[in-house]
Design a protein around this motif. Structure first.
Motif, PDB file in Angstrom:
ATOM      1  N   GLY A 169     -31.209  13.260   8.850  1.00 51.22           N
ATOM      2  CA  GLY A 169     -31.344  12.382   7.693  1.00 51.22           C
ATOM      3  C   GLY A 169     -31.253  13.092   6.359  1.00 51.22           C
ATOM      4  N   VAL A 170     -30.571  14.232   6.322  1.00 50.81           N
ATOM      5  CA  VAL A 170     -30.442  14.981   5.079  1.00 50.81           C
ATOM      6  C   VAL A 170     -29.281  14.404   4.270  1.00 50.81           C
ATOM      7  N   ARG A 171     -29.498  14.226   2.981  1.00 47.87           N
ATOM      8  CA  ARG A 171     -28.465  13.661   2.111  1.00 47.87           C
ATOM      9  C   ARG A 171     -27.316  14.652   1.936  1.00 47.87           C
ATOM     10  N   SER A 172     -26.131  14.117   1.688  1.00 46.28           N
ATOM     11  CA  SER A 172     -24.947  14.974   1.571  1.00 46.28           C
ATOM     12  C   SER A 172     -25.082  15.962   0.416  1.00 46.28           C
ATOM     13  N   VAL A 173     -25.651  15.522  -0.709  1.00 50.63           N
ATOM     14  CA  VAL A 173     -25.798  16.429  -1.851  1.00 50.63           C
ATOM     15  C   VAL A 173     -26.781  17.542  -1.529  1.00 50.63           C
ATOM     16  N   ALA A 176     -24.985  20.129   0.637  1.00 47.39           N
ATOM     17  CA  ALA A 176     -24.104  20.976  -0.159  1.00 47.39           C
ATOM     18  C   ALA A 176     -24.882  22.077  -0.884  1.00 47.39           C
ATOM     19  N   ARG A 177     -26.138  21.818  -1.210  1.00 43.65           N
ATOM     20  CA  ARG A 177     -26.950  22.812  -1.931  1.00 43.65           C
ATOM     21  C   ARG A 177     -27.616  23.819  -1.002  1.00 43.65           C
ATOM     22  N   ALA A 178     -27.682  23.510   0.296  1.00 46.76           N
ATOM     23  CA  ALA A 178     -28.400  24.372   1.233  1.00 46.76           C
ATOM     24  C   ALA A 178     -27.509  25.517   1.702  1.00 46.76           C
ATOM     25  N   PRO A 193     -34.200  23.380  -0.683  1.00 53.06           N
ATOM     26  CA  PRO A 193     -34.718  23.988  -1.912  1.00 53.06           C
ATOM     27  C   PRO A 193     -34.550  23.101  -3.140  1.00 53.06           C
ATOM     28  N   ARG A 194     -33.452  22.336  -3.162  1.00 50.43           N
ATOM     29  CA  ARG A 194     -33.216  21.473  -4.320  1.00 50.43           C
ATOM     30  C   ARG A 194     -32.922  20.046  -3.831  1.00 50.43           C
ATOM     31  N   PRO A 195     -33.956  19.298  -3.497  1.00 48.86           N
ATOM     32  CA  PRO A 195     -33.736  17.931  -2.990  1.00 48.86           C
ATOM     33  C   PRO A 195     -33.228  17.014  -4.088  1.00 48.86           C
ATOM     34  N   LYS A 196     -32.795  15.843  -3.689  1.00 47.16           N
ATOM     35  CA  LYS A 196     -32.358  14.856  -4.661  1.00 47.16           C
ATOM     36  C   LYS A 196     -33.516  14.535  -5.601  1.00 47.16           C
TER      37      LYS A 196
END
Length: 221
Positions: A169-173, A176-178, A193-196
């Protein structure tokens, strides 16, 4: 004494009659500017409400950048706000921003900082109802088997995205940051580290991976 402190030039009787009629007292204080209004709106939130404070400041920056920070609130019109919202093309993004602005204006109406009817004039874009789409288990399996049948760097990258999206259930954005350093595969935990919403003060979060997600990630890695 309270009326004098608020620089209100009506008597207590006149104020009560205005309240009974559903109006508001005439205040001698000048109308706040757009910038002062949103500074005060942001200050209404507690210091720990960092996301709400940041959102209030971003709303102020949006309207001040388009209409000018020195615009008096009494001169603000719903048509002006509608013009600013024109930059948002999709109903979801436009209505989301419109709802946030309406919430701020409703607060301002209750505080006597702007016309209480102003918020109701901010338009929303009609949204077309769409039936929700679901991926059934057999279709998900076919997708993964198709990726598995095409080895290579591109297929592995696609497999990582699909695994985190379907099984964690991790968002696409956020994907991309992970990086791989954020993945604890033996512990089956992914650190985001940088969630929505991280720019608004959202803290890093941990996602526990189920066995199927951990197994697929181990394969793609």
């Amino acid at each position: 004494a309270l009326l004098d402190a608020a620089r209100c030039d009506t008597t207590l009787t006149e104020l009560a009659l205005e309240w009974k009629r559903g109006g508001k007292a005439r205040a001698s204080a000048p109308s706040p500017t757009l910038r002062a209004f949103f500074d005060r709106y942001a200050a209404r939130f507690a210091p720990e409400q960092t996301c709400s404070r940041a959102l209030a400041r971003s709303l102020g920056n949006l309207l001040c950048g388009a209409l000018g920070p020195d615009l008096p609130m009494e001169a603000l019109r719903a048509e002006d706000v509608a013009g600013v919202l024109e930059r948002y093309r999709t109903p979801q993004s436009r209505n989301g921003m419109a709802d946030r602005i309406r919430s701020a204006l409703r607060w301002g109406g209750r505080e006597g900082l702007c016309d209480p009817r102003l918020a109701d004039g901010v338009p929303r874009m009609p949204e077309t109802f769409r039936e929700p789409r679901f991926f059934l288990p057999d279709r998900v399996e076919r997708i993964f088997r198709a990726v598995e049948a095409h080895p290579g760097e591109t297929a592995c990258a696609a497999g990582v995205v699909l695994t985190l999206g379907f099984f964690a259930g991790v968002r696409s954005v956020e994907i991309a940051r992970a990086s791989w350093e954020d993945l604890d595969l033996p512990g089956a935990v992914l650190r985001i580290p940088r969630p929505k919403g991280w720019t608004c003060g959202m803290r890093p979060r941990l996602v526990e991976l189920e066995r199927n997600a951990a197994a697929w990630l181990g394969r793609w890695r």
